[in-house]
Design a protein around this motif. Structure first.
Motif, PDB file in Angstrom:
ATOM      1  N   GLN A   1      -5.477  -5.081   3.973  1.00  0.00           N
ATOM      2  CA  GLN A   1      -5.822  -3.853   2.984  1.00  0.00           C
ATOM      3  C   GLN A   1      -5.348  -4.281   1.473  1.00  0.00           C
ATOM      4  OE1 GLN A   1      -3.369  -1.007   3.681  1.00  0.00           O
ATOM      5  NE2 GLN A   1      -4.953  -0.393   5.485  1.00  0.00           N
ATOM      6  N   ARG A   2      -6.011  -4.028   0.164  1.00  0.00           N
ATOM      7  CA  ARG A   2      -6.157  -3.885  -0.706  1.00  0.00           C
ATOM      8  C   ARG A   2      -5.060  -3.390  -2.194  1.00  0.00           C
ATOM      9  NH1 ARG A   2     -10.675  -6.445  -3.954  1.00  0.00           N
ATOM     10  NH2 ARG A   2      -9.418  -5.508  -5.768  1.00  0.00           N
ATOM     11  N   PRO A   3      -4.086  -4.292  -1.946  1.00  0.00           N
ATOM     12  CA  PRO A   3      -2.431  -3.539  -2.000  1.00  0.00           C
ATOM     13  C   PRO A   3      -2.672  -2.598  -3.466  1.00  0.00           C
ATOM     14  CG  PRO A   3      -2.644  -5.374  -3.591  1.00  0.00           C
ATOM     15  CD  PRO A   3      -4.094  -5.831  -2.838  1.00  0.00           C
ATOM     16  N   ASP A   4      -1.975  -1.412  -3.390  1.00  0.00           N
ATOM     17  CA  ASP A   4      -1.735  -0.755  -4.505  1.00  0.00           C
ATOM     18  C   ASP A   4      -0.431  -0.797  -5.871  1.00  0.00           C
ATOM     19  OD1 ASP A   4      -3.232   1.477  -3.396  1.00  0.00           O
ATOM     20  OD2 ASP A   4      -1.931   1.753  -2.424  1.00  0.00           O
ATOM     21  N   VAL A   5       0.461  -1.432  -5.366  1.00  0.00           N
ATOM     22  CA  VAL A   5       0.898  -2.189  -6.013  1.00  0.00           C
ATOM     23  C   VAL A   5       2.202  -3.301  -6.031  1.00  0.00           C
ATOM     24  CG1 VAL A   5       1.969   0.037  -6.412  1.00  0.00           C
ATOM     25  CG2 VAL A   5       3.268  -0.701  -4.844  1.00  0.00           C
ATOM     26  N   MET A   6       2.726  -3.916  -6.646  1.00  0.00           N
ATOM     27  CA  MET A   6       3.646  -5.341  -6.366  1.00  0.00           C
ATOM     28  C   MET A   6       4.694  -5.649  -6.703  1.00  0.00           C
ATOM     29  SD  MET A   6       1.819  -8.530  -9.456  1.00  0.00           S
ATOM     30  CE  MET A   6       1.996  -7.550 -10.984  1.00  0.00           C
ATOM     31  N   SER A   7       5.837  -6.097  -5.992  1.00  0.00           N
ATOM     32  CA  SER A   7       7.311  -6.074  -7.415  1.00  0.00           C
ATOM     33  C   SER A   7       7.492  -8.625  -6.991  1.00  0.00           C
ATOM     34  CB  SER A   7       8.841  -5.109  -6.171  1.00  0.00           C
ATOM     35  OG  SER A   7       8.359  -5.395  -4.801  1.00  0.00           O
ATOM     36  N   ILE A   8       8.028  -7.902  -7.777  1.00  0.00           N
ATOM     37  CA  ILE A   8       8.485  -9.627  -8.064  1.00  0.00           C
ATOM     38  C   ILE A   8      10.020  -9.107  -7.687  1.00  0.00           C
ATOM     39  CG2 ILE A   8       7.727 -11.885  -9.655  1.00  0.00           C
ATOM     40  CD1 ILE A   8       6.001 -10.990 -10.243  1.00  0.00           C
ATOM     41  N   THR A   9      10.561  -9.989  -6.682  1.00  0.00           N
ATOM     42  CA  THR A   9      12.257 -10.331  -7.469  1.00  0.00           C
ATOM     43  C   THR A   9      12.712 -11.736  -7.065  1.00  0.00           C
ATOM     44  OG1 THR A   9      12.175 -10.687  -4.580  1.00  0.00           O
ATOM     45  CG2 THR A   9      12.124  -8.545  -5.477  1.00  0.00           C
ATOM     46  N   ASP A  10      13.520 -11.996  -7.468  1.00  0.00           N
ATOM     47  CA  ASP A  10      14.263 -13.307  -7.585  1.00  0.00           C
ATOM     48  C   ASP A  10      14.821 -13.938  -6.006  1.00  0.00           C
ATOM     49  OD1 ASP A  10      16.632 -12.085  -7.125  1.00  0.00           O
ATOM     50  OD2 ASP A  10      17.114 -12.371  -9.417  1.00  0.00           O
TER      51      ASP A  10
ATOM     52  N   ARG B   1       0.835  -0.961   0.086  1.00  0.00           N
ATOM     53  CA  ARG B   1      -0.189  -0.257  -0.391  1.00  0.00           C
ATOM     54  C   ARG B   1       0.915   1.219   0.526  1.00  0.00           C
ATOM     55  NH1 ARG B   1      -5.193   0.506  -1.124  1.00  0.00           N
ATOM     56  NH2 ARG B   1      -5.047   2.498   0.262  1.00  0.00           N
ATOM     57  N   ILE B   2       0.527   1.982  -0.904  1.00  0.00           N
ATOM     58  CA  ILE B   2       1.060   3.530  -0.814  1.00  0.00           C
ATOM     59  C   ILE B   2       0.641   4.350  -0.191  1.00  0.00           C
ATOM     60  CG2 ILE B   2       2.434   5.506  -2.674  1.00  0.00           C
ATOM     61  CD1 ILE B   2       2.871   2.552  -3.994  1.00  0.00           C
ATOM     62  N   ARG B   3       0.881   5.787   0.585  1.00  0.00           N
ATOM     63  CA  ARG B   3       0.627   6.728   1.084  1.00  0.00           C
ATOM     64  C   ARG B   3       0.458   7.628   0.298  1.00  0.00           C
ATOM     65  NH1 ARG B   3       1.827   6.702   7.568  1.00  0.00           N
ATOM     66  NH2 ARG B   3       3.376   7.453   6.654  1.00  0.00           N
ATOM     67  N   GLU B   4       0.039   8.445  -0.022  1.00  0.00           N
ATOM     68  CA  GLU B   4       0.295   9.470  -1.261  1.00  0.00           C
ATOM     69  C   GLU B   4       0.897  10.703  -0.487  1.00  0.00           C
ATOM     70  OE1 GLU B   4      -3.227  10.331  -3.667  1.00  0.00           O
ATOM     71  OE2 GLU B   4      -4.081   9.029  -3.934  1.00  0.00           O
ATOM     72  N   ALA B   5       0.083  10.927   0.567  1.00  0.00           N
ATOM     73  CA  ALA B   5       1.099  12.212   0.997  1.00  0.00           C
ATOM     74  C   ALA B   5       2.691  12.023   1.712  1.00  0.00           C
ATOM     75  CB  ALA B   5       0.321  12.571   3.347  1.00  0.00           C
ATOM     76  N   ASP B   6       2.761  11.140   1.889  1.00  0.00           N
ATOM     77  CA  ASP B   6       5.026  10.881   1.935  1.00  0.00           C
ATOM     78  C   ASP B   6       5.112   9.570   0.782  1.00  0.00           C
ATOM     79  OD1 ASP B   6       4.068   8.916   3.485  1.00  0.00           O
ATOM     80  OD2 ASP B   6       4.492   9.862   5.589  1.00  0.00           O
ATOM     81  N   ASP B   7       4.847   8.836   0.295  1.00  0.00           N
ATOM     82  CA  ASP B   7       5.013   8.019  -0.264  1.00  0.00           C
ATOM     83  C   ASP B   7       5.565   7.139   0.520  1.00  0.00           C
ATOM     84  OD1 ASP B   7       5.151   6.897  -3.480  1.00  0.00           O
ATOM     85  OD2 ASP B   7       7.677   7.353  -3.354  1.00  0.00           O
ATOM     86  N   ALA B   8       4.448   7.283   1.028  1.00  0.00           N
ATOM     87  CA  ALA B   8       5.802   5.414   2.246  1.00  0.00           C
ATOM     88  C   ALA B   8       4.604   4.779   1.416  1.00  0.00           C
ATOM     89  CB  ALA B   8       5.250   5.883   3.543  1.00  0.00           C
ATOM     90  N   HIS B   9       5.121   3.237   1.990  1.00  0.00           N
ATOM     91  CA  HIS B   9       4.957   2.183   0.925  1.00  0.00           C
ATOM     92  C   HIS B   9       4.961   1.163   2.242  1.00  0.00           C
ATOM     93  CE1 HIS B   9       6.496   3.504  -2.703  1.00  0.00           C
ATOM     94  NE2 HIS B   9       6.802   2.506  -2.936  1.00  0.00           N
ATOM     95  N   ALA B  10       4.070   0.625   2.613  1.00  0.00           N
ATOM     96  CA  ALA B  10       3.528  -1.028   3.590  1.00  0.00           C
ATOM     97  C   ALA B  10       3.466  -2.218   3.334  1.00  0.00           C
ATOM     98  CB  ALA B  10       2.777  -0.434   4.094  1.00  0.00           C
ATOM     99  N   VAL B  11       3.784  -3.218   3.677  1.00  0.00           N
ATOM    100  CA  VAL B  11       4.000  -4.463   2.510  1.00  0.00           C
ATOM    101  C   VAL B  11       3.226  -4.597   3.520  1.00  0.00           C
ATOM    102  CG1 VAL B  11       4.835  -6.319   2.402  1.00  0.00           C
ATOM    103  CG2 VAL B  11       6.235  -4.738   2.636  1.00  0.00           C
ATOM    104  N   VAL B  12       1.651  -4.911   2.482  1.00  0.00           N
ATOM    105  CA  VAL B  12       0.278  -6.523   3.035  1.00  0.00           C
ATOM    106  C   VAL B  12       0.993  -7.423   3.083  1.00  0.00           C
ATOM    107  CG1 VAL B  12      -1.043  -3.857   3.162  1.00  0.00           C
ATOM    108  CG2 VAL B  12      -1.162  -5.322   1.142  1.00  0.00           C
ATOM    109  N   GLY B  13       0.913  -8.311   1.768  1.00  0.00           N
ATOM    110  CA  GLY B  13       1.911  -9.311   1.221  1.00  0.00           C
ATOM    111  C   GLY B  13       3.066  -9.532   0.653  1.00  0.00           C
ATOM    112  N   ARG B  14       2.839 -11.634   1.090  1.00  0.00           N
ATOM    113  CA  ARG B  14       4.047 -11.268   0.727  1.00  0.00           C
ATOM    114  C   ARG B  14       4.035 -12.793   0.703  1.00  0.00           C
ATOM    115  NH1 ARG B  14       8.381 -10.779   4.279  1.00  0.00           N
ATOM    116  NH2 ARG B  14       8.907  -7.464   3.674  1.00  0.00           N
TER     117      ARG B  14
END
Length: 75
Positions: free
Chosen positions: A48-57, A9-22
């Motif tokens: 919460q519903r995610p805003d973005v995702m990332s995939i890493t090896d 999830r991303i907080r628009e006010a300060d662009d903070a990122h919080a992991v909601v699932g892995r």
């Protein structure tokens, strides 16, 4: 290939990122990993519903990152 998918999830006010699932998974290729991540964004039990995702090896190298469409939560 072994991958780690993280949902944020991303907080628009300060662009903070919080992991909601892995999730860790084994996929055939990057296309399969992206497909799995999109499916998990709809079915995984997250606080919460995610805003973005990332995939890493498995070494932590980012292979893909992307935002979800807010209307239907698809990446």
């Amino acid at each position: 290939m072994k991958i780690v998918i993280e949902f944020y999830r991303i907080r628009e006010a300060d662009d903070a990122h919080a992991v909601v699932g892995r999730e860790t998974a084994e996929t055939a290729d990057l296309e399969d990993a992206i497909r799995l991540a999109r499916q998990l964004s709809r079915t995984l039990d997250m606080p919460q519903r995610p805003d973005v995702m990332s995939i890493t090896d498995r070494e932590g190298h980012r292979l893909y990152s992307g935002a979800f469409d807010a209307a239907n939560n698809t990446g």
